[in-house]
Design a protein around this motif. Structure first.
Motif, PDB file in Angstrom:
ATOM      1  N   ASN A  53       0.866  -1.254   0.108  1.00  0.00           N
ATOM      2  CA  ASN A  53       0.232   0.088   0.012  1.00  0.00           C
ATOM      3  C   ASN A  53       0.925   1.316   0.112  1.00  0.00           C
ATOM      4  N   ALA A  54       2.029   1.003   0.780  1.00  0.00           N
ATOM      5  CA  ALA A  54       2.838   2.489   0.911  1.00  0.00           C
ATOM      6  C   ALA A  54       3.602   2.556  -0.576  1.00  0.00           C
ATOM      7  N   ASP A  55       4.110   1.465  -1.329  1.00  0.00           N
ATOM      8  CA  ASP A  55       4.321   1.799  -2.531  1.00  0.00           C
ATOM      9  C   ASP A  55       3.665   2.480  -3.527  1.00  0.00           C
ATOM     10  N   LEU A  56       2.329   1.948  -3.426  1.00  0.00           N
ATOM     11  CA  LEU A  56       1.318   2.513  -4.311  1.00  0.00           C
ATOM     12  C   LEU A  56       1.030   3.966  -3.956  1.00  0.00           C
ATOM     13  N   LEU A  57       1.006   4.240  -2.655  1.00  0.00           N
ATOM     14  CA  LEU A  57       0.542   5.585  -2.350  1.00  0.00           C
ATOM     15  C   LEU A  57       1.690   6.341  -2.597  1.00  0.00           C
TER      16      LEU A  57
ATOM     17  N   THR B 275      -8.542   6.321   2.692  1.00  0.00           N
ATOM     18  CA  THR B 275      -7.848   5.621   3.076  1.00  0.00           C
ATOM     19  C   THR B 275      -6.562   5.389   2.142  1.00  0.00           C
ATOM     20  N   PRO B 276      -5.427   4.829   2.839  1.00  0.00           N
ATOM     21  CA  PRO B 276      -4.118   4.689   2.185  1.00  0.00           C
ATOM     22  C   PRO B 276      -3.945   3.191   1.292  1.00  0.00           C
ATOM     23  N   LEU B 277      -5.306   2.572   1.448  1.00  0.00           N
ATOM     24  CA  LEU B 277      -5.303   1.273   0.755  1.00  0.00           C
ATOM     25  C   LEU B 277      -5.236   1.024  -0.533  1.00  0.00           C
ATOM     26  N   SER B 278      -4.729   0.024  -1.399  1.00  0.00           N
ATOM     27  CA  SER B 278      -5.041   0.027  -2.516  1.00  0.00           C
ATOM     28  C   SER B 278      -5.523  -1.661  -2.600  1.00  0.00           C
ATOM     29  N   ALA B 279      -6.780  -1.547  -3.510  1.00  0.00           N
ATOM     30  CA  ALA B 279      -7.388  -2.876  -3.508  1.00  0.00           C
ATOM     31  C   ALA B 279      -6.720  -3.900  -4.530  1.00  0.00           C
TER      32      ALA B 279
ATOM     33  N   ARG C 154      -8.456  -7.362  -4.786  1.00  0.00           N
ATOM     34  CA  ARG C 154      -9.774  -7.831  -5.191  1.00  0.00           C
ATOM     35  C   ARG C 154     -10.873  -7.708  -4.308  1.00  0.00           C
ATOM     36  N   ALA C 155     -12.139  -8.207  -4.493  1.00  0.00           N
ATOM     37  CA  ALA C 155     -13.346  -7.747  -3.881  1.00  0.00           C
ATOM     38  C   ALA C 155     -14.495  -8.508  -4.078  1.00  0.00           C
ATOM     39  N   ARG C 156     -15.417  -9.201  -3.268  1.00  0.00           N
ATOM     40  CA  ARG C 156     -16.232  -9.984  -3.304  1.00  0.00           C
ATOM     41  C   ARG C 156     -17.457  -9.743  -2.292  1.00  0.00           C
ATOM     42  N   ASN C 157     -18.511  -9.378  -2.788  1.00  0.00           N
ATOM     43  CA  ASN C 157     -19.716  -9.067  -2.295  1.00  0.00           C
ATOM     44  C   ASN C 157     -19.100  -8.058  -1.315  1.00  0.00           C
ATOM     45  N   ALA C 158     -19.491  -8.217   0.072  1.00  0.00           N
ATOM     46  CA  ALA C 158     -18.980  -7.239   1.100  1.00  0.00           C
ATOM     47  C   ALA C 158     -17.611  -7.206   1.750  1.00  0.00           C
ATOM     48  N   GLU C 159     -16.750  -7.971   1.083  1.00  0.00           N
ATOM     49  CA  GLU C 159     -15.621  -8.120   1.534  1.00  0.00           C
ATOM     50  C   GLU C 159     -14.346  -7.486   0.396  1.00  0.00           C
ATOM     51  N   LEU C 160     -13.322  -6.948   0.845  1.00  0.00           N
ATOM     52  CA  LEU C 160     -12.391  -6.717   0.055  1.00  0.00           C
ATOM     53  C   LEU C 160     -10.859  -6.811   0.574  1.00  0.00           C
ATOM     54  N   TRP C 161      -9.936  -7.006  -0.457  1.00  0.00           N
ATOM     55  CA  TRP C 161      -8.566  -7.492   0.048  1.00  0.00           C
ATOM     56  C   TRP C 161      -7.700  -6.648  -0.782  1.00  0.00           C
ATOM     57  N   ASP C 162      -6.539  -5.949   0.305  1.00  0.00           N
ATOM     58  CA  ASP C 162      -5.673  -5.038  -0.185  1.00  0.00           C
ATOM     59  C   ASP C 162      -4.701  -5.857  -1.042  1.00  0.00           C
ATOM     60  N   VAL C 163      -3.725  -4.757  -1.456  1.00  0.00           N
ATOM     61  CA  VAL C 163      -2.492  -5.667  -2.212  1.00  0.00           C
ATOM     62  C   VAL C 163      -1.696  -6.487  -1.422  1.00  0.00           C
ATOM     63  N   GLU C 164      -1.575  -6.213   0.070  1.00  0.00           N
ATOM     64  CA  GLU C 164      -0.748  -6.966   1.034  1.00  0.00           C
ATOM     65  C   GLU C 164      -1.456  -7.980   1.413  1.00  0.00           C
ATOM     66  N   GLY C 165      -2.786  -8.355   0.951  1.00  0.00           N
ATOM     67  CA  GLY C 165      -3.643  -9.544   1.398  1.00  0.00           C
ATOM     68  C   GLY C 165      -4.412  -9.563   2.639  1.00  0.00           C
ATOM     69  N   LYS C 166      -4.493  -8.164   3.201  1.00  0.00           N
ATOM     70  CA  LYS C 166      -5.229  -8.235   4.144  1.00  0.00           C
ATOM     71  C   LYS C 166      -6.645  -7.889   4.024  1.00  0.00           C
ATOM     72  N   ARG C 167      -7.576  -8.430   4.657  1.00  0.00           N
ATOM     73  CA  ARG C 167      -9.043  -8.583   4.366  1.00  0.00           C
ATOM     74  C   ARG C 167      -9.861  -7.510   5.098  1.00  0.00           C
TER      75      ARG C 167
END
Length: 425
Positions: A4-8, A23-27, A29-42
C-alpha cells in the motif's frame, strides 16, 4: 510484493492532489461485502464504493451479463448505432419510476452528468434559466453541478466563480436549527429578493442528503415543493444518485412520499460498479431538448446497460428491498445500544431509512457539539482494524454506513463489532 505504501508513494507523484482519498489502501480484489488489499489483508466494506455496489462486489449474475455483452461489442456510440440494452433499460426504468404519466429516459456516465443534464432539460422545457438547490446538498463536481452543491469546502474552494442564477435554500435539520417552515420562508425570500418564480427552471433536491449527512427531506417540505413547482411551472428534480436503487428500502427514495417529482437523476448503484447514470422523467419535459442537445460519446455504454439490467434482475430475484430493511434494522438496533454506553465516544441521532444509516459523533451528549476530529480518528481506526468506513456531513462529524445489500448477517455484525471498537473512548 507491491505494498500500500509503494502505491501511495507512486500516486502522490503521478496523480493530482485534488483527488482525495479516505484510506491509504490499494485494492487487489473484492467479493460481495469483503475487500482485500495488495498486501493480502481482508476488510469488511461499509463504503460500497460510495453507494455504488448495493448488489455487492462482482455479483456473478452482473459479471456474466457484462461478459456476454463484451463478446458481442463494447461500443458503438448510441447516437451512431443504437442497441437494445439501452432501450430495454429505459423501458424498465420508465415502468418503475414513481412519476405519473408517460415517461422517457436518457443515459450518461456520471452522476454529475445526470444532474447537469436534468437542469438542461428543465431549461429547455421552461425557457427559463434559474435553479434552486439546498445547502448541504451534493450534486457533482462539474461547474454546474458544483454550483448546485451546497457546500464550499472542498467542492468549490479556489475553483473560481460558480455558475450564475443558482440559489440555495437552508436544508431543514435539527442539528442546524432549521425547520421545514424556515426553509419555505427562505424560498419565499428568494422569490421576493433575488428571482421571480417565472425565472426559475428547476428546484433540485436529494430525498435523503448524501454528503450532507443522511438527512431525509421532511414530508411536509416535499409536498410544499411540489405545490410551489405546480403553481409556478417549475420542474421538480429528485437527485437519487446516492439514494437510488434500494438503499432506502424502496427502489427510489421518492416512493417514501405521496408526491412525485418531474425528473429523477440516477447513477451509482444503477449498474453495480459500471459507470452509468441517467435522467428519468415526464415525456413532454424530457423531449424538450432538440436532437443532439443530449447524449455523449460514452453515454449509456452497452456494457454498463447490460450490467444495469442484471442489477434490476438481482433486486427482484434476491428481494433486496426487503433485505435493505432487515440490514437497516440490524444496524440501527446495534447503534442505538452503542449510543447508550459511556465507555465509547458519544454518538447522537442514529437515523436513515432502510439501509441508508448514519449517526453523528459529538463532544458530549448534552451539548451535541460536532466532533470532526474524533470522527476522522474513528474512520482511521476502523480501516486499521479491517473496516472500510466513510464520514460525511456539513460538520464532518457523521459516520455513514453503505454496506452492500447482499451482505450476510455475519459480515454486517463483524463490521459493527469493528466499528464499536473504533468508537472506544
Amino acid at each position: 510484493m507491491t505494498t500500500n505504501a509503494d502505491l501511495l508513494s507512486r500516486r502522490q507523484v503521478a496523480v493530482v492532489r485534488g483527488v482525495g482519498h479516505t484510506t491509504p489502501l490499494s485494492a487487489s480484489r473484492a467479493r460481495n461485502a469483503e475487500l482485500w488489499d495488495v498486501e493480502g489483508k481482508r476488510y469488511v466494506d461499509f463504503a460500497g464504493g460510495i453507494a455504488v455496489v448495493n448488489t455487492g462486489h462482482c455479483h456473478p449474475k452482473i459479471i456474466a451479463a457484462v461478459q456476454e455483452q463484451m463478446i458481442r461489442f463494447t461500443h458503438t456510440c448510441f447516437q451512431v448505432v443504437m442497441y437494445e440494452p439501452y432501450i430495454a433499460l429505459a423501458e424498465r426504468l420508465n415502468a418503475m419510476a414513481p412519476i405519473p404519466g408517460p415517461l422517457k429516459s436518457v443515459f450518461f456516465t456520471t452522476g454529475a452528468e445526470a444532474t447537469e443534464n436534468a437542469v438542461k432539460i428543465a431549461r429547455a422545457a421552461t425557457g427559463r434559466t434559474g435553479v434552486i438547490a439546498f445547502t448541504g446538498g451534493f450534486h457533482g463536481r462539474t461547474i454546474m453541478a458544483s454550483a448546485l452543491t451546497g457546500k464550499v469546502v472542498p467542492y468549490k474552494k479556489g475553483l473560481g466563480p460558480a455558475m450564475p442564477e443558482v440559489w440555495h435554500v437552508p436544508f431543514p435539520t435539527v442539528q442546524n436549527g432549521v425547520s421545514p417552515e424556515d426553509a419555505l420562508k427562505y424560498l419565499d425570500f428568494i422569490f421576493k429578493a433575488d428571482a421571480d418564480p417565472s425565472r426559475i427552471a428547476a428546484i433540485i433536491i436529494e430525498p435523503v442528503q448524501g454528503e450532507g449527512g443522511f438527512h431525509q427531506v421532511p414530508s411536509v417540505l416535499m409536498r410544499a415543493l411540489r405545490r410551489v413547482c405546480d403553481e409556478h411551472g417549475i420542474v421538480l428534480i429528485a437527485d437519487e444518485v446516492q439514494t437510488g436503487f434500494g438503499r432506502t428500502g424502496k427502489m427510489f427514495a421518492m416512493e417514501h412520499y405521496d408526491v412525485g417529482p418531474d425528473l429523477i437523476c440516477v447513477a451509482k448503484s444503477l449498474a453495480g460498479g459500471f459507470p452509468l447514470s441517467g435522467v428519468i422523467g415526464k415525456a413532454p419535459i424530457m423531449d424538450a431538448a432538440d436532437p443532439g442537445g443530449l447524449g455523449g460519446t460514452y453515454a449509456g455504454n452497452p456494457l454498463a446497460c447490460a450490467a444495469a439490467l442484471a442489477v434490476l434482475d438481482v433486486f427482484e430475484e434476491e428481494r433486496l428491498l426487503d433485505r435493505a430493511e432487515v440490514i437497516g434494522q440490524r444496524l440501527r438496533t446495534r447503534l442505538e445500544r452503542v449510543q447508550g454506553r459511556n465507555d465509547l465516544l458519544p454518538i447522537a441521532d442514529v437515523r436513515g431509512p432502510g439501509a441508508m444509516v448514519a449517526f453523528d459523533i459529538v463532544k458530549d451528549s448534552v451539548s451535541g457539539e460536532p466532533d470532526a476530529a474524533a470522527t476522522k480518528r474513528v474512520v482511521q481506526r476502523a480501516y486499521e482494524s479491517g473496516l472500510i468506513l466513510l464520514s460525511c456531513g456539513t460538520n464532518a462529524n457523521t459516520i455513514r454506513i453503505l454496506v452492500p445489500l447482499t451482505a450476510e448477517d455475519a459480515i454486517v455484525d463483524e463490521g459493527l463489532e469493528i466499528l464499536e471498537q473504533a468508537l472506544a473512548a
